[in-house]
Design an enzyme around this catalytic site. Structure first.
Site, PDB file in Angstrom:
ATOM      1  N   PHE A 140      41.690  58.501  15.387  1.00 30.10           N
ATOM      2  CA  PHE A 140      43.071  58.079  15.603  1.00 30.10           C
ATOM      3  C   PHE A 140      44.011  59.276  15.382  1.00 30.10           C
ATOM      4  O   PHE A 140      43.877  59.995  14.388  1.00 30.10           O
ATOM      5  CB  PHE A 140      43.433  56.933  14.655  1.00 30.10           C
ATOM      6  CG  PHE A 140      44.739  56.296  14.994  1.00 30.10           C
ATOM      7  CD1 PHE A 140      44.849  55.431  16.075  1.00 30.10           C
ATOM      8  CD2 PHE A 140      45.876  56.566  14.260  1.00 30.10           C
ATOM      9  CE1 PHE A 140      46.063  54.846  16.408  1.00 30.10           C
ATOM     10  CE2 PHE A 140      47.098  55.983  14.587  1.00 30.10           C
ATOM     11  CZ  PHE A 140      47.194  55.126  15.659  1.00 30.10           C
ATOM     12  N   ASP A 209      38.362  56.325   6.991  1.00 34.74           N
ATOM     13  CA  ASP A 209      39.529  55.512   7.345  1.00 34.74           C
ATOM     14  C   ASP A 209      38.982  54.142   7.733  1.00 34.74           C
ATOM     15  O   ASP A 209      38.218  54.016   8.710  1.00 34.74           O
ATOM     16  CB  ASP A 209      40.285  56.174   8.512  1.00 34.74           C
ATOM     17  CG  ASP A 209      41.544  55.392   8.902  1.00 34.74           C
ATOM     18  OD1 ASP A 209      41.607  54.174   8.640  1.00 34.74           O
ATOM     19  OD2 ASP A 209      42.448  56.016   9.501  1.00 34.74           O
ATOM     20  N   TYR A 238      47.907  45.772   7.827  1.00 32.62           N
ATOM     21  CA  TYR A 238      48.469  44.867   8.846  1.00 32.62           C
ATOM     22  C   TYR A 238      47.494  44.452   9.940  1.00 32.62           C
ATOM     23  O   TYR A 238      47.855  43.707  10.839  1.00 32.62           O
ATOM     24  CB  TYR A 238      49.740  45.454   9.478  1.00 32.62           C
ATOM     25  CG  TYR A 238      49.640  46.888   9.973  1.00 32.62           C
ATOM     26  CD1 TYR A 238      49.060  47.186  11.181  1.00 32.62           C
ATOM     27  CD2 TYR A 238      50.165  47.929   9.217  1.00 32.62           C
ATOM     28  CE1 TYR A 238      48.982  48.492  11.638  1.00 32.62           C
ATOM     29  CE2 TYR A 238      50.097  49.247   9.652  1.00 32.62           C
ATOM     30  CZ  TYR A 238      49.501  49.521  10.863  1.00 32.62           C
ATOM     31  OH  TYR A 238      49.426  50.818  11.299  1.00 32.62           O
ATOM     32  N   LYS A 239      46.259  44.942   9.873  1.00 30.64           N
ATOM     33  CA  LYS A 239      45.302  44.561  10.921  1.00 30.64           C
ATOM     34  C   LYS A 239      44.493  43.352  10.438  1.00 30.64           C
ATOM     35  O   LYS A 239      45.007  42.240  10.420  1.00 30.64           O
ATOM     36  CB  LYS A 239      44.429  45.753  11.263  1.00 30.64           C
ATOM     37  CG  LYS A 239      45.226  46.960  11.802  1.00 30.64           C
ATOM     38  CD  LYS A 239      44.295  48.109  12.115  1.00 30.64           C
ATOM     39  CE  LYS A 239      45.024  49.407  12.391  1.00 30.64           C
ATOM     40  NZ  LYS A 239      45.784  49.380  13.639  1.00 30.64           N
ATOM     41  N   ARG A 397      41.703  46.705  25.474  1.00 31.45           N
ATOM     42  CA  ARG A 397      41.113  46.516  24.141  1.00 31.45           C
ATOM     43  C   ARG A 397      41.352  45.089  23.669  1.00 31.45           C
ATOM     44  O   ARG A 397      42.461  44.577  23.741  1.00 31.45           O
ATOM     45  CB  ARG A 397      41.782  47.528  23.206  1.00 31.45           C
ATOM     46  CG  ARG A 397      41.186  47.626  21.843  1.00 31.45           C
ATOM     47  CD  ARG A 397      41.827  48.751  21.070  1.00 31.45           C
ATOM     48  NE  ARG A 397      43.170  48.392  20.625  1.00 31.45           N
ATOM     49  CZ  ARG A 397      43.758  48.890  19.531  1.00 31.45           C
ATOM     50  NH1 ARG A 397      43.119  49.791  18.799  1.00 31.45           N
ATOM     51  NH2 ARG A 397      44.968  48.534  19.184  1.00 31.45           N
TER      52      ARG A 397
HETATM   53  C1  LIG Z   1      42.344  54.480  12.451  1.00 27.61           C
HETATM   54  C2  LIG Z   1      43.795  54.341  12.166  1.00 27.61           C
HETATM   55  N1  LIG Z   1      44.346  55.014  11.147  1.00 27.61           N
HETATM   56  C3  LIG Z   1      45.667  54.908  10.875  1.00 27.61           C
HETATM   57  C4  LIG Z   1      46.491  54.103  11.631  1.00 27.61           C
HETATM   58  C5  LIG Z   1      47.959  53.950  11.423  1.00 27.61           C
HETATM   59  O1  LIG Z   1      48.444  54.423  10.276  1.00 27.61           O
HETATM   60  P1  LIG Z   1      49.937  54.035   9.819  1.00 27.61           P
HETATM   61  O2  LIG Z   1      49.856  52.651   9.272  1.00 27.61           O
HETATM   62  O3  LIG Z   1      50.237  55.065   8.823  1.00 27.61           O
HETATM   63  O4  LIG Z   1      50.806  54.054  11.011  1.00 27.61           O
HETATM   64  C6  LIG Z   1      45.953  53.395  12.684  1.00 27.61           C
HETATM   65  C7  LIG Z   1      46.852  52.529  13.493  1.00 27.61           C
HETATM   66  O5  LIG Z   1      46.505  51.822  14.356  1.00 27.61           O
HETATM   67  C8  LIG Z   1      44.597  53.519  12.969  1.00 27.61           C
HETATM   68  O6  LIG Z   1      44.071  52.863  13.992  1.00 27.61           O
END
Ligand SMILES: Cc1ncc(COP(=O)(O)O)c(C=O)c1O
Length: 438
Positions: A140, A209, A238-239, A397
């Site tokens: 990401f 991550d 939030y996911k 997706r």
């Molecule tokens: C793998 C991954 N890391 C980090 C993030 C986003 O990070 P942040 O909440 O800091 O915007 C996402 C967002 O979709 C993501 O898919």
């Protein structure tokens, strides 16, 4: 041929099915909308509106600043809130720890995934005597951008490789392997224990991550085998944790690294007052709090934390019904069914599976590529009430959240996808107008 009533039969036999009622989906259902984007933004739990209203009207409204210390007597919703806002993030961290196979004192809830990655990557860089960070080119972008800046500022080299090239980069030059467990575009999942062991054999530190896996499957950051234990992790609220748009994120460090931080007095780069050992002494010099508490920077967002706790509680509610193992089992069944139905019903219509067919290498999402039409197809599907998303340049997706996604949703979504594709409905120019968020 698998029919809609076969899907309904699977829903009837699904032990997680009752948990759908934890989510406020009536208006979504009324509008005949099928939501396949919980991998991007989870559905709002029914408890959230009540809880946030209580925080606003009672804890903030009546308790005012006293609520930092205690909300006793103010909250109508739950007695566990009575310890006060200042303890809220720690309480949620302990809950998230249960979902990621970690100890309660090893997790901190704060800030965003990006910011937490900045902090844990800084720790890993401070621990390592080598100077190379390796990640996947397809990771990401925020992870890559954070690493790029930190590497530049601290004399590290950031090497981006393809998935297949990873093994050859696990060598004596490698300081830190920084990976996302489930790839955001393809849904491909790493074997966390295997990759961690291989990186450790090379003498490297591993950062995971968990944005696309926390809450969607069992995760064991601490495995019982020291060589397979991860080093650091970050993840998103939030996911699959259903914490609401922009929910606070989490960070985790292995106890051996927490001990190192305590021993050396290591300070994280965002050394704010609430990560200080004694914030209310208001001393002019920074002294890090012991353990993970140092990873806090400033004042916690109480309204967002209240919402996040409701979201995390929806995942914990599955514990009585088989927990994350049952969530994973259903996730595999949903994604298997989606792949099977799309490939049979939409054969010859230009879709190409990019998610691994092997369920063991797949997260809780399915992605298809479509040359030239992916964005417009997603928009046409949304117009037909199926919400998935588009990832540039050519990916459709679809996320499957076992807590609320039903087998009939999978069937209906594929039915509508077939409608959109079969006569080129998506070719209507209105479906190609790009929005800011895709
Ligand atoms: C793998 C991954 N890391 C980090 C993030 C986003 O990070 P942040 O909440 O800091 O915007 C996402 C967002 O979709 C993501 O898919």
């Amino acid at each position: 041929m698998f029919s809609r009533s076969d899907s309904a039969a699977r829903d009837a036999a699904d032990p997680l099915a009752p948990l759908r009622s934890l989510f406020a989906l009536e208006r979504v259902d009324e509008a005949a909308v099928i939501y396949l984007d919980g991998n991007s933004l989870g559905v709002v739990p029914r408890a959230t509106a009540v809880r946030v209203r209580t925080v606003v009207e009672d804890e903030w409204g009546v308790g005012l600043i006293r609520s930092w210390n205690s909300t006793a007597g103010l909250s109508r919703a739950r007695s566990s809130e009575s310890r006060g806002w200042i303890d809220l993030s720690q309480r949620i961290a302990a809950k998230i720890a249960r979902l990621i196979g970690a100890g309660a004192g090893e997790v901190v809830v704060a800030d965003s995934t990006s910011i937490n990655l900045y902090k844990v990557l800084s720790a890993a860089m401070a621990i390592s005597t080598r100077k190379r960070i390796v990640s996947e080119r397809t990771n990401f972008p925020t992870d890559l951008y954070i690493a790029e800046t930190l590497a530049r500022d601290h004399g590290f080299e950031l090497v981006l490789v393809d998935h297949s090239e990873l093994p050859e980069h696990l060598n004596d030059q490698l300081a830190i392997l920084m990976l996302t467990h489930v790839n955001y575009r393809t849904g491909r999942m790493h074997d966390m224990a295997d990759v961690t062991r291989a990186a450790h054999d090379a003498g490297a530190i591993v950062i995971w991550d968990l944005a696309h896996s926390a809450g969607a499957m069992p995760i064991r950051l601490v495995t019982g085998d020291t060589n397979e234990d991860a080093d650091f992790a970050v993840g998103c609220g939030y996911k699959y944790l259903n914490g609401g748009p922009g929910a606070p994120a989490f960070a985790w460090a292995h106890p051996r690294h927490i001990a190192w931080m305590d021993r050396t007095g290591w300070r994280q780069p965002l050394s704010g007052w609430l990560g200080h050992a004694a914030p209310f002494d208001f001393t002019p010099n920074y002294r890090p709090a012991a353990g993970m508490a140092r990873f806090v920077c400033g004042t916690p967002p109480v309204l967002s934390l209240a919402a996040l706790e409701c979201g995390v509680d929806t995942v914990l509610a599955a514990e009585a019904r088989g927990g994350l193992a049952a969530i994973r089992q259903k996730s595999v069944a949903l994604t298997d069914l989606f792949i099977e139905l799309v490939e049979s019903r939409c054969a010859g219509l230009g879709l190409e599976l990019v998610t691994p067919r092997d369920a063991g290498a797949r997260g809780s999402q399915v992605s298809f590529a479509h040359a030239g039409g992916a964005y417009a197809i997603v928009q046409a599907l949304i117009a037909r009430g199926v919400i998935g998303d588009f990832r540039a340049p050519d990916i459709l997706r679809f996320g499957f959240t076992p807590l609320y996604t039903r087998f009939v949703d999978v069937w209906d979504a594929v039915d509508r996808l077939h409608e959109v594709l079969k006569d080129g409905e998506w070719g209507d120019p209105r479906f190609s107008v790009r929005a800011a968020v895709t």
